[in-house]
Scaffold this motif. Structure first.
Motif, PDB file in Angstrom:
ATOM      1  N   LYS A 119       0.829  -1.206   0.000  1.00 33.02           N
ATOM      2  CA  LYS A 119       0.000   0.000   0.000  1.00 33.02           C
ATOM      3  C   LYS A 119       0.866   1.259   0.000  1.00 33.02           C
ATOM      4  O   LYS A 119       0.567   2.240  -0.679  1.00 33.02           O
ATOM      5  CB  LYS A 119      -0.903  -0.003   1.237  1.00 33.02           C
ATOM      6  N   LYS A 120       1.961   1.221   0.741  1.00 33.93           N
ATOM      7  CA  LYS A 120       2.816   2.400   0.875  1.00 33.93           C
ATOM      8  C   LYS A 120       3.685   2.636  -0.354  1.00 33.93           C
ATOM      9  O   LYS A 120       3.955   3.790  -0.724  1.00 33.93           O
ATOM     10  CB  LYS A 120       3.697   2.252   2.118  1.00 33.93           C
ATOM     11  N   TYR A 121       4.127   1.548  -1.024  1.00 32.78           N
ATOM     12  CA  TYR A 121       5.154   1.703  -2.058  1.00 32.78           C
ATOM     13  C   TYR A 121       4.715   1.294  -3.465  1.00 32.78           C
ATOM     14  O   TYR A 121       5.532   1.342  -4.386  1.00 32.78           O
ATOM     15  CB  TYR A 121       6.399   0.900  -1.666  1.00 32.78           C
ATOM     16  N   LYS A 122       3.455   0.920  -3.652  1.00 32.22           N
ATOM     17  CA  LYS A 122       3.052   0.375  -4.953  1.00 32.22           C
ATOM     18  C   LYS A 122       3.111   1.394  -6.093  1.00 32.22           C
ATOM     19  O   LYS A 122       3.109   0.996  -7.262  1.00 32.22           O
ATOM     20  CB  LYS A 122       1.648  -0.240  -4.870  1.00 32.22           C
ATOM     21  N   THR A 123       3.187   2.675  -5.769  1.00 29.55           N
ATOM     22  CA  THR A 123       3.339   3.675  -6.827  1.00 29.55           C
ATOM     23  C   THR A 123       4.808   4.028  -7.085  1.00 29.55           C
ATOM     24  O   THR A 123       5.103   4.848  -7.950  1.00 29.55           O
ATOM     25  CB  THR A 123       2.558   4.962  -6.472  1.00 29.55           C
ATOM     26  N   ASN A 124       5.723   3.404  -6.335  1.00 31.99           N
ATOM     27  CA  ASN A 124       7.148   3.671  -6.545  1.00 31.99           C
ATOM     28  C   ASN A 124       7.610   3.138  -7.896  1.00 31.99           C
ATOM     29  O   ASN A 124       7.091   2.137  -8.399  1.00 31.99           O
ATOM     30  CB  ASN A 124       7.980   3.000  -5.446  1.00 31.99           C
ATOM     31  N   ILE A 125       8.610   3.791  -8.443  1.00 31.44           N
ATOM     32  CA  ILE A 125       9.240   3.285  -9.669  1.00 31.44           C
ATOM     33  C   ILE A 125       9.813   1.888  -9.376  1.00 31.44           C
ATOM     34  O   ILE A 125      10.503   1.679  -8.378  1.00 31.44           O
ATOM     35  CB  ILE A 125      10.366   4.230 -10.132  1.00 31.44           C
ATOM     36  N   GLY A 126       9.504   0.932 -10.255  1.00 28.70           N
ATOM     37  CA  GLY A 126      10.064  -0.405 -10.117  1.00 28.70           C
ATOM     38  C   GLY A 126       9.381  -1.280  -9.085  1.00 28.70           C
ATOM     39  O   GLY A 126       9.913  -2.325  -8.720  1.00 28.70           O
TER      40      GLY A 126
END
Length: 404
Positions: free
Chosen positions: A348-355
């Protein structure tokens, strides 16, 4: 000076992942000048002298080995494992493989209390019984600060591992009571994911017990800077996707569902590196773009970690909130992550991060993710660094819990 005693069943040079957390934390905690550390652990036969890349200052850290008699017999006479298990679990009512060690460790601590003078004790589970016996010690010596460190849920998986048992089963009811006692008879409960902290907090009725989060993480010193050979098994014209570690206990089913429902492009190859279930082994022959390596030497493993185009993480539906060394290896090597799991706090926290690519395992979600990774262009300079999971930073968090 704070006299810190850490009771942990597995510690370096034990080379399985259960020893990693506290081996790494001790490496960094010993740098605090006001700590004197005693580690009480179980003795094993080791082949790898230092699997976790740690350095122990023998003036700051003493390692005390305690082994119960049943573990010694099992190591030297493995053909007696079944009768020993019967004696342990049926006659002596052990609840886990560390029960004998845990009991002996805290008997040792009681005997040597005036020499060790523990100000703070950290009890690490699993083995879950370690936290229970730590809380029994705390009930006798309440002035000692006790931190019970839970790496996963104690009771939640009981019926998954003990198929056919009911909630009235005496082993289950005993463990429920032990868990509640451990959670409510300490100063703090520390766990490794937000979900686990909340699960444990729900069971705590003692308002004096703090619940705290200290995750696992990566050690920057483990990143291999030397030139590594490109794996001979990889094809530079293909997308080489690697899963590292064990793939069983429900994770194998999730992986099988994924490769059965997802339309993997011909240029995708998935490498499974480590132990997998027999069921998964039997079914892999039907998938030409999945390769399994049972064992791999450390030098080769580093090359796979370094050169993999994507690191694959698979969670089972029951323990979807768990995440550990696999995802942190990907973060350390700044590699794109493919996560097959129900959504958890990390996703939930990082799913929009690159890669960072995520699928919940449904057909639509799988196809959507494959489209994204098919068009992804890797640039190491654009990849996030995740400093919040640097284990040196996490050790400072733990030091604050110990010292306050």
């Amino acid at each position: 000076m704070i006299n810190l005693v850490i009771v942990v069943q597995r510690f370096s040079p034990f080379d399985k992942v259960g020893a990693r957390r506290w081996s790494k934390f001790v490496h960094y905690l010993q740098k605090n000048e006001d700590l004197k550390i005693n580690v009480i652990t179980q003795n094993y036969n080791f082949q790898n002298p230092n699997p976790w890349n740690i350095e122990i200052d023998r003036e700051k850290v003493e390692i005390i080995y305690v082994t119960d008699i049943f573990s010694s017999i099992k190591k030297s006479l493995p053909f007696l494992n079944k009768p020993i298990d019967y004696i342990q679990y049926k006659l002596f009512k052990y609840t886990d493989e560390g029960y004998g060690f845990s009991k002996k460790a805290f008997n040792y601590l009681k005997k040597e209390r005036l020499n060790l003078k523990p100000d703070v004790i950290v009890a690490s589970s699993p083995a879950y019984s370690t936290c229970y016996f730590a809380s029994k010690y705390k009930s006798i010596f309440p002035q000692t600060k006790l931190i019970n460190d839970f790496r996963d849920a104690w009771i939640d998986g009981f019926f998954s591992w003990n198929l056919g048992d009911k909630s009235s089963h005496p082993t289950y009811t005993k463990q429920v009571d032990m868990e509640l006692f451990a959670l409510n008879n300490c100063n703090a409960v520390v766990s490794v994911t937000p979900e686990l902290v909340e699960k444990l907090k729900f069971k705590i009725t003692n308002p004096k017990v703090d619940t705290l989060l200290v995750t696992n993480g990566f050690d920057r010193r483990d990143l291999i800077d030397a030139k590594l050979d490109y794996p001979l098994q990889f094809d530079k014209n293909k997308q080489n996707i690697c899963h590292f570690g064990t793939l069983d206990f429900g994770r194998d089913d999730e992986f099988l569902r994924f490769i059965a429902s997802a339309t993997l492009p011909d240029n995708f190859i998935i490498y499974l590196i480590g132990t997998i279930s027999n069921k998964l082994k039997m079914k892999l022959s039907g998938f030409k773009n999945v390769v399994h390596f049972e064992q791999m030497q450390p030098d080769s493993l580093h090359s796979f970690l370094y050169y993999a185009d994507f690191h694959l993480i698979v969670n089972d539906p029951e323990f979807y909130y768990a995440y550990g060394s696999k995802v942190f290896n990907a973060m350390l090597y700044k590699k794109p992550i493919i996560f097959i799991s129900k959504e958890n706090s990390l996703i939930k926290k990082y799913k929009t991060n690159i890669g960072f690519f995520f699928t919940d395992g449904s057909t639509n979600s799988n196809e959507e993710m494959i489209k994204k990774i098919s068009s992804f262009k890797y640039d190491a300079n654009e990849m996030p660094s995740y400093p919040e999971f640097d284990i040196e930073t996490l050790a400072r968090q733990y030091y604050n819990i110990i010292s306050n």
